[in-house]
Scaffold this motif. Sequence first.
Motif, short mmCIF file in Angstrom:
data_model
loop_
_atom_site.label_atom_id
_atom_site.label_comp_id
_atom_site.label_asym_id
_atom_site.label_seq_id
_atom_site.Cartn_x
_atom_site.Cartn_y
_atom_site.Cartn_z
N VAL A 163 0.84 -1.21 0.00
CA VAL A 163 0.00 0.00 0.00
C VAL A 163 0.87 1.25 0.00
O VAL A 163 0.62 2.20 -0.75
N LEU A 164 1.92 1.25 0.84
CA LEU A 164 2.82 2.40 0.90
C LEU A 164 3.55 2.60 -0.43
O LEU A 164 3.66 3.72 -0.93
N ALA A 165 4.04 1.50 -1.01
CA ALA A 165 4.77 1.60 -2.28
C ALA A 165 3.85 2.10 -3.40
O ALA A 165 4.25 2.94 -4.21
N ALA A 166 2.61 1.58 -3.44
CA ALA A 166 1.67 2.04 -4.46
C ALA A 166 1.35 3.52 -4.29
O ALA A 166 1.25 4.27 -5.29
N TRP A 167 1.22 3.96 -3.04
CA TRP A 167 0.96 5.38 -2.77
C TRP A 167 2.11 6.24 -3.27
O TRP A 167 1.93 7.33 -3.83
N MET A 168 3.35 5.76 -3.07
CA MET A 168 4.52 6.49 -3.52
C MET A 168 4.56 6.59 -5.04
O MET A 168 4.90 7.63 -5.61
N VAL A 169 4.23 5.47 -5.71
CA VAL A 169 4.24 5.48 -7.17
C VAL A 169 3.16 6.41 -7.71
O VAL A 169 3.41 7.23 -8.61
#
Length: 297
Positions: A163-169
């Motif tokens: 979830v965090l990585a997707a938010w960053m992308v």
Amino acid sequence: MTSLFSPLVPVMLPVLICAAIGVFWARFKQPYDAEFVRRSVIWIGAPALIVGTLGQTQISAELLQQSVVACLTMLACATVISLVFLVIFRLPVRDFLVPMVFGNTGNMGLPLCLFAFGDAGLTLALGVFLTTSTTHFSLGVAVLNGRQALKYTFASPLVWSGVLAAWMVLGNWQLPLAIQNSLHILGGMAIPLMLITLGISLNSLHSGAFVRSFLMGLARLGIGLAAGFAAVWLLDLDGLLRKVILLQAATPSAVFNYLLALQSRRNPNAVAGMVVSSTVLSFITIPLLLIYLGVSG
């Protein structure tokens, strides 16, 4: 013949060496705290690898979305094909559907995609791994034991790191350099530890009836690859994403399938045999697939 397989050495040899270390470590009865390693990878190494890689790599939100959709399509195709297979051969669906559908997209898939396709391949493979892990520990657990599905999903650090990585992308947000370097070091332990643990796990599993285990393992590899080809055909995929999906689809049954079967009391000995046989067979089938995909080392 040597020239045909020599380009695969840089791809397959690191995987074989790390897994062999685990096998020999167990054979010589050296102490190995598998639970500590498992928790270290799941709670630290793999989340750091996911956030660090996806956070540093220039991947568009559209491409990440495509990898997620492609993975879900692949899993859906694998589910349908597996159901047909299990019904035809009159095998218990609740015992064998999950190990048939979910391949080893982490321990084996991530290093294979890294060594075969570089950092760009690893980024897409992480999208597949994240999607597979989330589905495995939610819908997969629901098939085995529905009461614990939500517990596994929301307690998994892999889900939250995704979830965090997707938010960053999606937000095109970059971490500070000091955090990136820290994640790089922590994430670097994940792949070798996963492969060594794979070797340890394979050495400790008992395959049971050889012929049945062999056929079930072969079926897993065939179903996975068929699902991969179906997914890339349905979505008209090409380029690197097509190669990553096919390679991840062709991975053997995940070791986690055995652990979940043991916990849920869903024919764990037969599942262990499938894990062992499909992993051994994959060291023959995956090099052939890499040749088909045109990997040049």
